[in-house]
Scaffold this motif. Structure first.
Motif, PDB file in Angstrom:
ATOM      1  N   GLY A  76     -43.743  77.549  39.032  1.00  0.00           N
ATOM      2  CA  GLY A  76     -42.605  76.939  38.355  1.00  0.00           C
ATOM      3  C   GLY A  76     -42.508  77.433  36.934  1.00  0.00           C
ATOM      4  O   GLY A  76     -43.414  78.109  36.426  1.00  0.00           O
ATOM      5  N   ARG A  77     -41.414  77.079  36.284  1.00  0.00           N
ATOM      6  CA  ARG A  77     -41.192  77.459  34.888  1.00  0.00           C
ATOM      7  C   ARG A  77     -41.618  76.312  33.983  1.00  0.00           C
ATOM      8  O   ARG A  77     -41.180  75.174  34.164  1.00  0.00           O
ATOM      9  CB  ARG A  77     -39.721  77.777  34.648  1.00  0.00           C
ATOM     10  CG  ARG A  77     -39.438  78.360  33.256  1.00  0.00           C
ATOM     11  CD  ARG A  77     -37.947  78.452  33.019  1.00  0.00           C
ATOM     12  NE  ARG A  77     -37.347  77.127  32.879  1.00  0.00           N
ATOM     13  CZ  ARG A  77     -36.041  76.909  32.770  1.00  0.00           C
ATOM     14  NH1 ARG A  77     -35.208  77.919  32.825  1.00  0.00           N
ATOM     15  NH2 ARG A  77     -35.567  75.680  32.632  1.00  0.00           N
ATOM     16  N   VAL A  78     -42.450  76.600  33.010  1.00  0.00           N
ATOM     17  CA  VAL A  78     -42.920  75.581  32.076  1.00  0.00           C
ATOM     18  C   VAL A  78     -41.847  75.324  31.034  1.00  0.00           C
ATOM     19  O   VAL A  78     -41.494  76.215  30.248  1.00  0.00           O
ATOM     20  CB  VAL A  78     -44.234  76.026  31.395  1.00  0.00           C
ATOM     21  CG1 VAL A  78     -44.653  75.008  30.341  1.00  0.00           C
ATOM     22  CG2 VAL A  78     -45.329  76.211  32.433  1.00  0.00           C
ATOM     23  N   ASP A  79     -41.315  74.101  31.035  1.00  0.00           N
ATOM     24  CA  ASP A  79     -40.275  73.738  30.063  1.00  0.00           C
ATOM     25  C   ASP A  79     -40.853  73.052  28.830  1.00  0.00           C
ATOM     26  O   ASP A  79     -40.307  73.168  27.734  1.00  0.00           O
ATOM     27  CB  ASP A  79     -39.247  72.811  30.717  1.00  0.00           C
ATOM     28  CG  ASP A  79     -38.491  73.514  31.835  1.00  0.00           C
ATOM     29  OD1 ASP A  79     -38.069  74.663  31.627  1.00  0.00           O
ATOM     30  OD2 ASP A  79     -38.334  72.918  32.918  1.00  0.00           O
ATOM     31  N   LYS A  80     -41.954  72.301  29.022  1.00  0.00           N
ATOM     32  CA  LYS A  80     -42.582  71.593  27.905  1.00  0.00           C
ATOM     33  C   LYS A  80     -44.095  71.675  28.018  1.00  0.00           C
ATOM     34  O   LYS A  80     -44.649  71.709  29.114  1.00  0.00           O
ATOM     35  CB  LYS A  80     -42.173  70.116  27.893  1.00  0.00           C
ATOM     36  CG  LYS A  80     -40.720  69.847  27.534  1.00  0.00           C
ATOM     37  CD  LYS A  80     -40.456  68.342  27.465  1.00  0.00           C
ATOM     38  CE  LYS A  80     -39.027  68.044  27.072  1.00  0.00           C
ATOM     39  NZ  LYS A  80     -38.783  66.579  26.991  1.00  0.00           N
ATOM     40  N   VAL A  81     -44.758  71.691  26.854  1.00  0.00           N
ATOM     41  CA  VAL A  81     -46.212  71.617  26.780  1.00  0.00           C
ATOM     42  C   VAL A  81     -46.549  70.345  26.009  1.00  0.00           C
ATOM     43  O   VAL A  81     -46.140  70.182  24.861  1.00  0.00           O
ATOM     44  CB  VAL A  81     -46.806  72.845  26.065  1.00  0.00           C
ATOM     45  CG1 VAL A  81     -48.326  72.727  25.992  1.00  0.00           C
ATOM     46  CG2 VAL A  81     -46.410  74.135  26.785  1.00  0.00           C
TER      47      VAL A  81
END
Length: 276
Positions: A76-81
């Motif tokens: 998946g694509r990391v949108d927030k850390v």
């Protein structure tokens, strides 16, 4: 007594690159890598789109629990850390109905070095250090023990890999073990840290001494405060952190004489010992 573990490189190489980590930390990391290789392998081509978890949960919760209750590889694509006192997280699909929170393992593989057209792991990193290098929008792969559901969908106990490491990374190799008896104190601290819930009153300088007893199969039989720190909430959290380990399977491989020395032991714990 030698306990056989897996690692991406020989343990000496990992330790050399994992500055500030104890041998117990290395043992926990190696165990998790071995678990990955024996459960899902290095098969990122079979990865599941993390967004499908939330979709399937809404359609049939019972089926989703069964399907995603075992180790799997996701992408998946990391949108927030995100980071808090409990750990480090990635949010995939943030702000959408398909949002999934990825809960990272305490230790992660890395850094990675490119050699020709392949990537090779050179050590281990804390989840915080690893996540600090991830930019929102990055495509990532995750090997997670299971999915959990509540107010949202969560992937827990996850090892994370960049797209380059997942598609061109060299598969880990089995490495020699370490002497667990000699590194037992570090192993206990590393395992306890995985299940520690930090009380808000915790401050630097606290130290509690605990008395722990083990059964022959490695089960933690009892934990008691031998010398209090002066902060009751911290002492209770340290006791619970040891209890949360549940069992140490390494004990089963000890000789009778080695077990006799560790059947009952004392250990001192500071907040630094238990922190991520």
């Amino acid at each position: 007594m030698k306990f056989k573990m897996a690692a991406v490189l020989a343990f000496v190489s990992v330790a050399a690159n994992a500055q500030g980590f104890t041998s117990g930390d290395g043992s926990v990391f190696n165990d998790r890598l071995k678990e990955m290789l024996t459960s899902t392998g290095w098969n990122f081509k079979a990865a599941t789109n993390a967004g499908l978890i939330a979709d399937e949960w809404r359609l049939n919760q019972a089926a989703a629990r069964l399907k995603y209750g075992a180790p799997k590889i996701y992408y998946g694509r990391v949108d927030k850390v995100l980071v808090d006192n409990m750990g480090t997280y990635f949010v995939v699909g943030a702000g959408t109905p398909r949002a999934v929170t990825v809960v990272l393992e305490r230790f992660q593989a890395g850094p990675w070095e490119q050699k020709n057209d392949q990537y090779v792991m050179t050590g281990m990193q804390s989840s915080l250090e690893f996540a600090s290098q991830v930019k929102p929008g990055a495509s990532m792969y995750f090997q997670c023990r299971r999915a959990e559901f509540g107010l949202g969908a969560y992937l827990v106990n996850c090892l994370a890999f960049s797209q380059e490491a997942a598609t061109r990374g060299v598969q880990p190799q089995v490495a020699p073990g370490i002497d667990v008896v000699s590194h037992f104190d570090g192993l206990i601290k590393a395992r306890a840290a995985e299940g520690w819930a930090r009380p808000p009153t915790t401050r630097q300088g606290l130290r509690v001494k605990l008395r722990v007893s083990l059964l022959r199969d490695g089960t933690i039989q009892s934990v008691a405060v031998e010398s209090a720190s002066g902060d009751g909430a911290y002492d209770k959290s340290a006791v619970n952190a040891i209890r949360n380990i549940g069992a140490l399977p390494e004990v089963q491989e000890m000789s009778a004489s080695e077990y006799a020395k560790l059947a009952e032991f004392s250990i001192s714990l500071t907040p630094q010992d238990l922190s991520f």
